[in-house]
Design an enzyme around this catalytic site. Sequence first.
Site, PDB file in Angstrom:
ATOM      1  N   GLY A   9       0.831  -1.193   0.000  1.00 60.53           N
ATOM      2  CA  GLY A   9       0.000   0.000   0.000  1.00 60.53           C
ATOM      3  C   GLY A   9       0.867   1.245   0.000  1.00 60.53           C
ATOM      4  CB  CYS A  10       0.180   4.623   1.298  1.00 56.27           C
ATOM      5  SG  CYS A  10       1.010   6.187   1.586  1.00 56.27           S
TER       6      CYS A  10
END
Length: 159
Positions: A9-10
């Site tokens: 993810g981020c």
Amino acid sequence: MEQIIFAAGCFWGVQYYFDQVPGVVNTTVGYSGGTTEDPTYEEVCTHTTGHAEAVLVEYDESKVSTETLLKQFFRMHDPTTLNRQGPDVGDSYRSSIFYVTDEQKEVADKVLANVQPNFKDPIVTQIEQAGPFYRAEEYHQKYTEKTGRGMCHVPYASV
């Protein structure tokens, strides 16, 4: 010093999480797993480069094992969602382990099999050999430490 690359993810939150793991010496956010050479953040966000937001983790194996890092990886995000973590959607937010050595691949396969029973849905994490890692722009490095934002993952805990 050993290296492994994680995408979960981020990359801001992933970096912040792994910076707390004892034995991790350095982390760098960047892009891995794509076809565009030296992409920019804006290019990766178009989902046309094939890159994942990723974190290069450098660690002292005498202080933290590859297995422990992999257990942390599976703990700190949802490895059952394809191309998504929370509100972030697209291939750049996929769950991937980019291994540097054959031993890391073997350990990753073993840890994935061992943690799968902890999840209702199948784990979709990709395990692939690391290719080029491109360092992200400076404003992304240690973003959470600089801004207090971007802690999108679970709080750190030992495994």
